[in-house]
Each structure stands twice: as C-alpha cells, then as structure tokens.
Design a protein around this motif. Structure first.
Motif, PDB file in Angstrom:
ATOM      1  N   THR A 267      -1.574  -0.039  -6.292  1.00  0.00           N
ATOM      2  CA  THR A 267      -0.988  -0.527  -7.553  1.00  0.00           C
ATOM      3  C   THR A 267      -0.214  -1.847  -7.399  1.00  0.00           C
ATOM      4  OG1 THR A 267      -0.874   1.699  -8.489  1.00  0.00           O
ATOM      5  CG2 THR A 267       0.610   0.062  -9.434  1.00  0.00           C
ATOM      6  N   ASP A 268       0.652  -1.934  -6.406  1.00  0.00           N
ATOM      7  CA  ASP A 268       1.512  -3.123  -6.314  1.00  0.00           C
ATOM      8  C   ASP A 268       0.736  -4.398  -6.000  1.00  0.00           C
ATOM      9  OD1 ASP A 268       3.636  -1.528  -6.910  1.00  0.00           O
ATOM     10  OD2 ASP A 268       4.668  -1.751  -4.990  1.00  0.00           O
ATOM     11  N   TRP A 269      -0.192  -4.324  -5.042  1.00  0.00           N
ATOM     12  CA  TRP A 269      -0.906  -5.574  -4.734  1.00  0.00           C
ATOM     13  C   TRP A 269      -1.948  -5.884  -5.814  1.00  0.00           C
ATOM     14  CZ3 TRP A 269      -6.082  -5.955  -4.168  1.00  0.00           C
ATOM     15  CH2 TRP A 269      -6.812  -4.858  -3.680  1.00  0.00           C
TER      16      TRP A 269
ATOM     17  N   LEU B 167       6.309   1.357 -16.793  1.00  0.00           N
ATOM     18  CA  LEU B 167       5.899  -0.036 -16.648  1.00  0.00           C
ATOM     19  C   LEU B 167       4.562  -0.151 -15.916  1.00  0.00           C
ATOM     20  CD1 LEU B 167       8.194  -3.006 -15.785  1.00  0.00           C
ATOM     21  CD2 LEU B 167       6.176  -2.640 -14.383  1.00  0.00           C
ATOM     22  N   GLU B 168       4.519   0.398 -14.715  1.00  0.00           N
ATOM     23  CA  GLU B 168       3.294   0.254 -13.922  1.00  0.00           C
ATOM     24  C   GLU B 168       2.142   1.053 -14.525  1.00  0.00           C
ATOM     25  OE1 GLU B 168       4.660  -0.734  -9.437  1.00  0.00           O
ATOM     26  OE2 GLU B 168       5.024   1.319 -10.059  1.00  0.00           O
ATOM     27  N   THR B 169       2.445   2.242 -15.033  1.00  0.00           N
ATOM     28  CA  THR B 169       1.367   3.061 -15.606  1.00  0.00           C
ATOM     29  C   THR B 169       0.763   2.367 -16.829  1.00  0.00           C
ATOM     30  OG1 THR B 169       2.494   5.057 -14.839  1.00  0.00           O
ATOM     31  CG2 THR B 169       0.786   5.349 -16.516  1.00  0.00           C
TER      32      THR B 169
ATOM     33  N   ASP C  85       5.756 -11.576  -6.100  1.00  0.00           N
ATOM     34  CA  ASP C  85       6.040 -10.283  -5.462  1.00  0.00           C
ATOM     35  C   ASP C  85       5.845  -9.136  -6.456  1.00  0.00           C
ATOM     36  OD1 ASP C  85       6.961  -8.325  -3.766  1.00  0.00           O
ATOM     37  OD2 ASP C  85       9.068  -8.901  -3.900  1.00  0.00           O
ATOM     38  N   GLY C  86       5.183  -8.072  -5.964  1.00  0.00           N
ATOM     39  CA  GLY C  86       4.972  -6.899  -6.805  1.00  0.00           C
ATOM     40  C   GLY C  86       5.540  -5.624  -6.205  1.00  0.00           C
ATOM     41  N   HIS C  87       6.449  -5.772  -5.223  1.00  0.00           N
ATOM     42  CA  HIS C  87       6.957  -4.579  -4.529  1.00  0.00           C
ATOM     43  C   HIS C  87       8.444  -4.759  -4.271  1.00  0.00           C
ATOM     44  CE1 HIS C  87       7.061  -1.233  -1.683  1.00  0.00           C
ATOM     45  NE2 HIS C  87       7.486  -2.033  -0.728  1.00  0.00           N
TER      46      HIS C  87
ATOM     47  N   GLU D 208      11.710   2.143 -11.534  1.00  0.00           N
ATOM     48  CA  GLU D 208      10.444   1.956 -12.244  1.00  0.00           C
ATOM     49  C   GLU D 208       9.311   2.031 -11.229  1.00  0.00           C
ATOM     50  OE1 GLU D 208       7.935   1.586 -14.059  1.00  0.00           O
ATOM     51  OE2 GLU D 208       9.011   2.110 -15.861  1.00  0.00           O
ATOM     52  N   HIS D 209       9.133   3.193 -10.672  1.00  0.00           N
ATOM     53  CA  HIS D 209       8.103   3.330  -9.635  1.00  0.00           C
ATOM     54  C   HIS D 209       7.119   4.400 -10.080  1.00  0.00           C
ATOM     55  CE1 HIS D 209       6.262   3.054  -5.742  1.00  0.00           C
ATOM     56  NE2 HIS D 209       6.163   4.354  -5.772  1.00  0.00           N
ATOM     57  N   GLY D 210       5.889   3.980 -10.352  1.00  0.00           N
ATOM     58  CA  GLY D 210       4.891   4.912 -10.870  1.00  0.00           C
ATOM     59  C   GLY D 210       5.272   5.415 -12.253  1.00  0.00           C
TER      60      GLY D 210
ATOM     61  N   VAL E  13       0.904  -1.155   0.000  1.00  0.00           N
ATOM     62  CA  VAL E  13       0.000   0.000   0.000  1.00  0.00           C
ATOM     63  C   VAL E  13       0.939   1.200   0.000  1.00  0.00           C
ATOM     64  CG1 VAL E  13      -1.826   1.211   1.221  1.00  0.00           C
ATOM     65  CG2 VAL E  13      -1.755  -1.294   1.252  1.00  0.00           C
ATOM     66  N   GLU E  14       1.128   1.779  -1.162  1.00  0.00           N
ATOM     67  CA  GLU E  14       2.253   2.700  -1.363  1.00  0.00           C
ATOM     68  C   GLU E  14       1.913   3.749  -2.411  1.00  0.00           C
ATOM     69  OE1 GLU E  14       5.494   0.902  -3.496  1.00  0.00           O
ATOM     70  OE2 GLU E  14       6.989   2.017  -2.362  1.00  0.00           O
ATOM     71  N   GLN E  15       2.361   4.977  -2.163  1.00  0.00           N
ATOM     72  CA  GLN E  15       2.128   6.018  -3.165  1.00  0.00           C
ATOM     73  C   GLN E  15       2.734   5.630  -4.501  1.00  0.00           C
ATOM     74  OE1 GLN E  15       4.279   8.185  -4.871  1.00  0.00           O
ATOM     75  NE2 GLN E  15       6.193   7.412  -3.986  1.00  0.00           N
ATOM     76  N   HIS E  16       2.037   5.974  -5.576  1.00  0.00           N
ATOM     77  CA  HIS E  16       2.539   5.739  -6.929  1.00  0.00           C
ATOM     78  C   HIS E  16       2.337   6.996  -7.767  1.00  0.00           C
ATOM     79  CE1 HIS E  16       3.038   1.532  -5.920  1.00  0.00           C
ATOM     80  NE2 HIS E  16       3.587   1.331  -7.100  1.00  0.00           N
ATOM     81  N   GLY E  17       2.784   8.126  -7.223  1.00  0.00           N
ATOM     82  CA  GLY E  17       2.647   9.383  -7.962  1.00  0.00           C
ATOM     83  C   GLY E  17       1.242   9.943  -7.863  1.00  0.00           C
TER      84      GLY E  17
HETATM   85 ZN   LIG Z   1       4.793  -0.253  -7.636  1.00  0.00          ZN
END
Ligand SMILES: [Zn+2]
Length: 268
Positions: free
Chosen positions: A44-46, A181-183, A118-120, A176-178, A33-37
C-alpha cells in the motif's frame, strides 16, 4: 501519443533529453512493505507514494524514478509494529544510505530539481538525513545547485475534506494506518487490491504515551489497523487523491516552477 512520466519506461537518451531540455523534476517515491490490516495489500505505501508522484509529475513536467519500496521499521504506535508477517523493513542506516546514493546518482546525471515523496510515517527522519547527506556530499564535490524537496504526499488535509472523510473525528496521521485514508484512496485507485469484506471491527488503538523496546504486540489491534476503516469509500478516496495531487504538484510548482526559478535558470 502517450508520454510516460515513469523513468523505467524511458530510454536513456529520452531521460537525458528531458533533464537537459525540459528541466525535468525527478520524483523519488518512498514507501514500505508493511501490513495494512486484513483488507489492504502489503505494498500500500509504496504503491500510493508512486501513484501520487505519477499524478504530480504529469502536472509539473516530472519524471518518477523507480520507488524505494522498503522502508524503516514499522513502529507499534504508528504502523502496528515490525512483528507482522510480511512487514519487511530496513535498518535506518540502510535506508539512509540507499536514498543518499540514489539522490546523488540523479544529480550525477544532471538532475538539479529532485523531490522525495514519502508514503510511510516512520521514514521521516531517515529521509531527512539522506537528503541532508546527499546535498552535503554534492557540495563537497563542487555541485552546489541541487535542490531536494521532501514531503509526505498527505502532509496536509483541508478541514473541508476532513469533515467529510472523518465525521467522527480525524485520528491523526500516525493512527491513519490501514484506515479510512488509505482504504479510500486504494478503493478509488486500485479497487481490485482491496477486500472490503475483510475490513476488521477492531476498536481504534489506544496507546500509552511512550514506546517500549522490544515492543509489545498486545498494544496493537489484532488486524494491524490502528483506526477503523469503516466508512471508507471510493468517493472519499477521489477527494483525498485530488487534494493530495494538488498538494504535491503545488509544492513542486512553488519551489521549482515559479517565474523566479525560471529567471534563475536563464541567468545560470
Ligand atoms: Zn500505509
């Protein structure tokens, strides 16, 4: 009739039947449970770890356990840091113990093939420890045939996909955070959760080659994204999702569904 691969959708007798009769692989998604911009959701991660697990489970005869949504603390140089409002984290020992307990529960109910997806980024060695301790505890209890596969769903990206997704060069998984790839994956899978109008113009993060404790939030671009998300698209997202689905399901097939493992099953 649709056949759910989500553990939460199954009755206990159906879960038991799939373990006993279908030798189901249990997949445990772990996210954060983490900020992604400004433009991506805190989940996003889970959300992504669970969806990639679901896709792989459908291919390999798996069951996706409810995800571990909380994660090890976001770090300045990989997730933007733990100081953002909404980034809600666990101490390492808590994550280890939670995952260790859940893995042993799967085994207690008969699962012998288990995958931790794992996604984080920051979870890595806490999950290593959880898997190691679970297998050790089980061995002490006389259960010696449990195997656990652990991987990031995005562990490898082919050069071909990298060239299309990152024409200006791949920043590496830690940054690669927010970002693209993730977007892109979110745009392909859950577009209603992405607000592209809020993609920030922050420059990429430029970190020194060390960490500080307490961390310095000034090192992080204000949005919390460590690399620009501009250039993200649902098309790139589809390519990445397809590639990672192949990656995860291929790993599970190779370890748990080869002719050799089938033969081992018959002997035992
Ligand atoms: Zn992420």
């Amino acid at each position: 009739m649709s056949r759910s691969v989500m553990m939460s959708d199954l009755s206990w007798p159906e879960y038991k039947r799939r373990l006993e009769e279908e030798d189901a692989i249990i997949l445990l998604p772990v996210g954060a449970v983490e900020q992604h911009g400004y433009h991506l959701p805190l989940g996003t991660d889970w959300i992504m770890a669970t969806e990639m697990s679901r896709r792989a489970a459908e291919r390999v005869g798996g069951i996706v356990a409810p995800p571990v949504m909380y994660a090890y603390k976001s770090q300045i140089r990989s997730g933007g840091g733990n100081h953002y409002c909404g980034t809600t984290s666990l101490d390492g020992a808590s994550l280890i113990e939670m995952v260790r307990d859940v893995l042993k529960e799967f085994a207690r109910h008969g699962a012998r093939k288990i995958a931790v997806i794992d996604g984080h980024y920051e979870n890595e060695f806490f999950l290593t420890e959880a898997c190691d301790l679970a297998v050790r505890d089980l061995r002490y209890d006389g259960v010696t045939d449990v195997r656990i596969l652990k991987m990031r769903y995005c562990e490898e990206i082919s050069d071909e996909v990298l060239e299309i997704a990152y024409p200006a060069g791949y920043p590496g998984l830690a940054l690669e955070h927010g970002a693209v790839l993730e977007t892109s994956m979110m745009l392909h899978l859950f577009p209603h959760l992405v607000d592209v109008s809020k993609i920030s113009d922050d420059p990429p993060a430029d970190f020194p080659p060390y960490d500080l404790y307490p961390g310095n939030p000034d090192w992080v671009p204000p949005s919390g994204c460590l690399a620009p998300a501009h250039g993200s698209s649902a098309e790139i997202g589809k390519m990445l999702v397809d590639e990672f689905t192949d990656l995860v399901s291929g790993a599970l097939e190779a370890q748990f569904r080869t002719a050799q493992t089938a033969a081992e099953r018959k002997v035992s």
